[in-house]
Motif scaffolding. Structure first.
Motif, PDB file in Angstrom:
ATOM      1  N   TYR A 218       1.242  -1.646   0.023  1.00 18.18           N
ATOM      2  CA  TYR A 218       0.329   0.096   0.218  1.00 18.18           C
ATOM      3  C   TYR A 218       0.689   1.147   0.222  1.00 18.18           C
ATOM      4  O   TYR A 218       1.721   1.552   1.375  1.00 18.18           O
ATOM      5  CB  TYR A 218      -0.631  -0.099   1.487  1.00 18.18           C
ATOM      6  CG  TYR A 218      -1.589   0.938   1.566  1.00 18.18           C
ATOM      7  CD1 TYR A 218      -2.301   2.202   0.816  1.00 18.18           C
ATOM      8  CD2 TYR A 218      -1.705   1.713   2.470  1.00 18.18           C
ATOM      9  CE1 TYR A 218      -2.758   3.113   1.643  1.00 18.18           C
ATOM     10  CE2 TYR A 218      -2.303   3.004   3.049  1.00 18.18           C
ATOM     11  CZ  TYR A 218      -2.862   3.623   2.060  1.00 18.18           C
ATOM     12  OH  TYR A 218      -3.176   4.920   2.530  1.00 18.18           O
ATOM     13  N   LYS A 224      -2.748   0.721  -3.043  1.00 14.47           N
ATOM     14  CA  LYS A 224      -2.486  -0.744  -3.635  1.00 14.47           C
ATOM     15  C   LYS A 224      -2.264  -1.105  -4.488  1.00 14.47           C
ATOM     16  O   LYS A 224      -2.160  -1.468  -5.632  1.00 14.47           O
ATOM     17  CB  LYS A 224      -3.586  -1.518  -2.762  1.00 14.47           C
ATOM     18  CG  LYS A 224      -4.829  -2.157  -4.085  1.00 14.47           C
ATOM     19  CD  LYS A 224      -5.519  -2.853  -3.232  1.00 14.47           C
ATOM     20  CE  LYS A 224      -6.680  -4.291  -4.150  1.00 14.47           C
ATOM     21  NZ  LYS A 224      -7.576  -4.117  -3.457  1.00 14.47           N
ATOM     22  N   TYR A 233      -6.890   3.143  -3.398  1.00 14.33           N
ATOM     23  CA  TYR A 233      -7.075   2.395  -1.812  1.00 14.33           C
ATOM     24  C   TYR A 233      -6.910   3.099  -1.816  1.00 14.33           C
ATOM     25  O   TYR A 233      -6.408   3.909  -1.232  1.00 14.33           O
ATOM     26  CB  TYR A 233      -6.343   1.361  -2.153  1.00 14.33           C
ATOM     27  CG  TYR A 233      -6.568  -0.021  -0.643  1.00 14.33           C
ATOM     28  CD1 TYR A 233      -7.775  -0.533   0.170  1.00 14.33           C
ATOM     29  CD2 TYR A 233      -5.781   0.301   0.685  1.00 14.33           C
ATOM     30  CE1 TYR A 233      -7.328  -0.460   1.311  1.00 14.33           C
ATOM     31  CE2 TYR A 233      -5.063  -0.122   1.638  1.00 14.33           C
ATOM     32  CZ  TYR A 233      -6.762  -0.141   2.390  1.00 14.33           C
ATOM     33  OH  TYR A 233      -6.816  -0.685   3.571  1.00 14.33           O
ATOM     34  N   ALA A 269      -7.666  -4.659   2.405  1.00 12.65           N
ATOM     35  CA  ALA A 269      -6.934  -3.990   1.158  1.00 12.65           C
ATOM     36  C   ALA A 269      -6.756  -5.782  -0.053  1.00 12.65           C
ATOM     37  O   ALA A 269      -7.170  -5.827  -1.242  1.00 12.65           O
ATOM     38  CB  ALA A 269      -5.739  -3.615   1.266  1.00 12.65           C
TER      39      ALA A 269
END
Length: 610
Positions: A218, A224, A233, A269
């Motif tokens: 990330y 990400k 993200y 995620a």
């Protein structure tokens, strides 16, 4: 001329070698005019003016007139030493006006030391000095790190993993961005000069987080990435932000991975099937670009932010439930370095990459400009495909980084593959010498000439990489097959074996010699040793640069045209020269040597080879 106050004005050329404290600044400035002097003889000091044209029969020492002492001062006592006249004041005598007395400027150490020999508690979860890039500096506490940022290193990503990972439970750690390190030498067009990518990866992955399978990151750009696939993200983060990284092996739908920013959850995620991981452990992993970071694996008394309920810091997980990452070799005798030998396009990089992948237990570090360029990626893409600047300048930056990597690598116990042409016999010895104590082997890639031409065409089509013909011919003329001896323990031939390779290399030598030197550099400049401050100084040079460059007076020597020459790509630090001032940046106290003639090729000529 002499004036009535005893000051002799300099005439003609100022000679640095005869400069003394009595005559002025030894760094090249002219002495101050003195309002008065003291004349010293064997009977002591006698204050009187010097008469013009009066012969001096004894030594004269000059000094700036002392200010009147404050009232009440009676001079040194009977047991105190009288200050030496004309003596340069020592460090302890200097006040705040002297630069030596000022505290040094704070700055990050750009020279990583051999930190792997330090005694450290191996049960702690910390940044791993073995599973990290050579240009990533890990501080003494092993929880803080930063990359080298000098020169071309500012283009590079730099990563590291933690010593322990997990394959069960619900674990977490925190990372804080301490500083975005100033990199004013980068061009304004450089995209995202300060970025941090944080996440998890397998121990077998490279340090390029998020750019291969089983590597999950990330980044500070609010994206990400996994296997070089970037998706939006969370939100961007920057200096002083704290990112929490959470891993849940007890989730119903597989392994879940989520992140927090300054204590606020950003949502899930990644969801990974447990069958995909097959019980393998994931390790904390960071990848930075010109930023320093600090980690909390659970060793701090207080967290940066309260962690999510149900999770445990990785450091607080019992040792038997943690998984240790790869261990470094214990001694240099357990390490090996493989030196690739072959012409450009022969297949050295292909072999090195496959060999490293086939032996993951050795954790080979590949040293070469190709490996450097891989760490200059932008959004997972190589620079060739999306770089707007001058490509040759970037290659020069990569070469400088590689030379620094050599210095660092010889001090760290790891396994290396040196991915360069290494066809010069002098270069082979020079590059192997610092790795004394390692198992040193040469890997010779010598295909048939037909196969070599086919591979060169294929590489040019795929990568756009093209080595000039004159450079290849120069390497052919100097191609020397390595032999077992003082600097090599073994020589391994991959394609053509020794007898066939010797015949082909002999043909290459003859072909290169028939071609002669590069026509563009066959004749250098002609001229003297340069005028005042060396502007226009140049001599006859074989293989050197084409213009005189600040030679002549002071410490510049005869310039690049008159004092250096050599092989085609190196600019000739060790090559032939005739006339002009000293050698490369020669002159006073530089060790330059002009006027000699030597046709040996430069020993540094391969430092710019791809």
């Amino acid at each position: 001329m002499d004036d009535s106050r005893g000051f002799r004005e300099p005439r003609g050329r100022f000679d640095l070698d005869h400069c003394s404290p009595d005559r002025g600044d030894p760094r090249g400035g002219y002495p101050f005019r003195q309002t008065s002097i003291k004349q010293e003889n064997e009977f002591g000091f006698e204050r009187r003016p010097l008469l013009q044209n009066q012969p001096i029969l004894h030594p004269v020492k000059t000094e700036i007139k002392q200010e009147q002492p404050a009232s009440g001062y009676s001079g040194p006592g009977p047991n105190q030493a009288r200050p030496q006249q004309g003596r340069k004041r020592g460090f302890d005598d200097r006040g705040p006006g002297f630069p030596e007395s000022r505290p040094p400027k704070r700055g990050r150490d750009q020279h990583p030391a051999d930190d792997e020999d330090e005694d450290f508690d191996d049960t702690l979860v910390v940044l791993d000095t073995f599973n990290s890039d050579l240009h990533f500096k890990i501080e003494g506490d092993r929880c803080t790190g930063y990359p080298l940022t000098i020169e071309g290193f500012a283009y590079l990503w730099s990563g590291a993993r933690a010593t322990y990972g997990a394959n069960k439970g619900r674990v977490c750690f925190e990372m804080k961005i301490l500083e975005e390190i100033a990199v004013k030498h980068l061009p304004a067009s450089e995209p995202d000069p300060h970025v941090v990518r944080i996440g998890w990866s397998l121990d077998s992955c490279s340090t390029q987080l998020g750019e291969e399978p089983f590597s999950y990151g990330y980044g500070g750009t609010g994206k990400k990435s996994q296997n070089s696939k970037f998706e939006n993200y969370g939100e961007p983060f920057k200096e002083h932000d704290v990112i929490g990284c959470y891993l849940d092996f007890e989730a119903k739908n597989g392994v879940e991975m989520l992140f927090t920013k300054n204590g606020k959850s950003l949502g899930i995620a990644y969801k990974i099937k447990k069958e995909t991981l097959a019980g393998k452990a994931l390790f904390p992993h960071v990848l930075v670009k010109n930023s320093s970071v600090d980690f909390n694996f659970g060793q701090k008394d207080e967290p940066f932010f309260p962690i999510l309920p149900g999770y445990t810091y990785l450091q607080h997980v019992p040792l038997y439930d943690r998984v240790r990452g790869s261990l470094a070799p214990k001694t240099k005798a357990d390490c090996e370095i493989l030196m690739m030998v072959g012409l450009p396009g022969a297949g050295k990089t292909t072999w090195a990459t496959k060999h490293a992948a086939a032996h993951p237990e050795k954790k080979y570090t590949i040293l070469g400009t190709n490996a450097i360029m891989e760490k200059m990626r932008v959004m997972g893409l190589r620079r060739q495909r999306n770089y707007a600047g001058r490509w040759d300048v970037l290659i020069q930056q990569a070469t400088g980084c590689l030379n620094k990597h050599f210095q660092i690598a010889s001090r760290k116990k790891r396994n290396y593959i040196l991915d360069q042409t290494n066809v010069y016999g002098t270069a082979q010895k020079r590059k192997m010498r610092p790795f004394e104590g390692f198992k040193r082997k040469a890997i010779v890639i010598c295909p048939t000439d037909e196969d070599l031409q086919d591979r060169i065409i294929k590489r040019t089509d795929e990568e756009g990489k093209d080595v000039p013909d004159h450079a290849v011919l120069e390497m052919k003329a100097n191609f020397t097959l390595p032999v077992v001896g003082e600097f090599l323990d073994d020589v391994i031939y991959i394609e053509l074996q020794k007898e066939e390779a010797e015949i082909l290399v002999k043909q290459y030598n003859e072909e290169g010699k028939r071609a002669g030197p590069n026509p563009e550099k066959r004749f250098g400049n002609r001229g003297g040793g340069g005028g005042f401050r060396g502007r226009g100084g140049a001599g006859f040079s074989r293989g050197g640069a084409q213009e005189g460059n600040r030679g002549g007076l002071l410490n510049r020597g005869g310039g690049r045209g008159g004092g250096e020459a050599g092989s085609a790509e190196d600019g000739g630090r060790d090559g032939a020269s005739r006339g002009g001032g000293g050698g490369f940046r020669g002159g006073f106290n530089r060790g330059g040597s002009g006027g000699n003639y030597n046709t040996q090729p430069s020993r540094r000529s391969e430092d710019t080879r791809l």
